[in-house]
Design a protein around this motif. Sequence first.
Motif, PDB file in Angstrom:
ATOM      1  N   ASN A 186       0.800  -1.221   0.000  1.00 44.28           N
ATOM      2  CA  ASN A 186       0.000   0.000   0.000  1.00 44.28           C
ATOM      3  C   ASN A 186       0.836   1.276   0.000  1.00 44.28           C
ATOM      4  O   ASN A 186       0.296   2.366   0.180  1.00 44.28           O
ATOM      5  N   TRP A 187       2.149   1.151  -0.173  1.00 48.08           N
ATOM      6  CA  TRP A 187       2.949   2.361  -0.270  1.00 48.08           C
ATOM      7  C   TRP A 187       2.524   3.149  -1.516  1.00 48.08           C
ATOM      8  O   TRP A 187       2.134   2.550  -2.522  1.00 48.08           O
ATOM      9  N   PRO A 188       2.637   4.475  -1.495  1.00 44.85           N
ATOM     10  CA  PRO A 188       2.322   5.256  -2.702  1.00 44.85           C
ATOM     11  C   PRO A 188       3.399   5.108  -3.781  1.00 44.85           C
ATOM     12  O   PRO A 188       3.205   5.544  -4.910  1.00 44.85           O
ATOM     13  N   PHE A 189       4.522   4.482  -3.408  1.00 49.73           N
ATOM     14  CA  PHE A 189       5.611   4.263  -4.360  1.00 49.73           C
ATOM     15  C   PHE A 189       6.464   3.114  -3.820  1.00 49.73           C
ATOM     16  O   PHE A 189       6.379   2.752  -2.641  1.00 49.73           O
ATOM     17  N   SER A 190       7.294   2.553  -4.679  1.00 46.91           N
ATOM     18  CA  SER A 190       8.168   1.458  -4.270  1.00 46.91           C
ATOM     19  C   SER A 190       9.286   1.973  -3.371  1.00 46.91           C
ATOM     20  O   SER A 190       9.853   3.037  -3.620  1.00 46.91           O
ATOM     21  N   ARG A 191       9.600   1.190  -2.342  1.00 47.91           N
ATOM     22  CA  ARG A 191      10.689   1.590  -1.458  1.00 47.91           C
ATOM     23  C   ARG A 191      11.331   0.374  -0.806  1.00 47.91           C
ATOM     24  O   ARG A 191      10.683  -0.624  -0.513  1.00 47.91           O
ATOM     25  N   LYS A 192      12.641   0.490  -0.576  1.00 42.26           N
ATOM     26  CA  LYS A 192      13.413  -0.488   0.194  1.00 42.26           C
ATOM     27  C   LYS A 192      14.468   0.318   0.940  1.00 42.26           C
ATOM     28  O   LYS A 192      15.533   0.612   0.405  1.00 42.26           O
ATOM     29  N   ASP A 193      14.152   0.697   2.166  1.00 41.59           N
ATOM     30  CA  ASP A 193      15.075   1.521   2.935  1.00 41.59           C
ATOM     31  C   ASP A 193      15.123   1.072   4.384  1.00 41.59           C
ATOM     32  O   ASP A 193      14.249   0.341   4.852  1.00 41.59           O
TER      33      ASP A 193
END
Length: 363
Positions: free
Chosen positions: A265-272
């Motif tokens: 459900n993130w508004p964009f892809s992320r891996k942090d």
Amino acid sequence: MKKWIFVLMASLLSLHHSMGQDPVKIAVVGLTHSHVNWILGREDKGDIEIVGIVEPNTDLAERYLSRHDISMDLVYKDMESLFEKVRPEAVTAFGSIYEHLEVVQACAPLGIHVMVEKPLAVSMEHAKKMEALAREHNIHLLTNYETTWYASNHEVKERVKDNSAIGPLRRVVINDGHEGPKEIGVNQEFLDWLTDPVLNGGGAVIDFGCYGANLMTWLMDGQKPVAVTAELKQIKPHIYPKVDDEATILLDYPTTQGVIQASWNWPFSRKDMEVYGSTGYLIAKNNTRLISRGTGENQEKTEMLSQRPYPYDDPFSYLAAVVRGKVKVGARDLSSLENNMIVVEILDAAKESAKKGERVYLK
């Protein structure tokens, strides 16, 4: 100009390391996981050779192989047919998580090493069987995560190992996810098993929760959490009626807390990843961007790191180096069987915690 010089030097280094040895013969088992594009579309570094592909879905195989200009002559309907014709040194598994056990059952007795896409297994029941087979037949059983090859994560690990940069670890927040597999347009074959509670073991909790469990176990030098607490949600049951699409997992250690936020459900892809100590913090924003603030520093600073060196920049270079004995896999490494057994244990505990509504203590 400097960037191009670095790219050229990295390419020459890769060529230097792969020269003087035969490429490792690798078979690809399964094409339903879209991460398979990673190996099919990979630049030829001379360190691996794809000698066979197992995929019973001919239409799917034709779509992938035509995209990457690979001959359909390499395709076999099952592993038995493949092994009758060729004997790979290693196999990379790109089917459902549930199928990982079947791959190890077929490969281990033949002495064929295996690398699976994250996570290692769909459950501890499967994981223990896979571990026993790998030990009995003395094969490498590795698990691949995109974040294993992030220079920023390794720089964080280096800086926290002696507590000098930011003090003892207090809290780690690991964020992984995207808008949702259907929303980003994954192929139907991938979507079918990714959203199946049996074939994938769950939804976002498995798909992205595994990244955090893997990194946290690594940062804690292989230590298990005392307890796991999790909440799983279905924010979009009309799209994902059978599995969770949002997962928050808390890992409790004696003096440290891990927070895993896994989401479709993130508004964009992320891996942090955010790592907080008693005197500062380190934030790995992506592969090469690192933000930090330490003792006595009035403001945070941002660094752009170089990519990791060969063969630690790519899962298949790494696999080839391991098979050839040029790299030894340590028990605490990100790809190791030991680390990833703990990952599956954490994920099982997270699902149990969410189901029971209580924290689950690990043995």
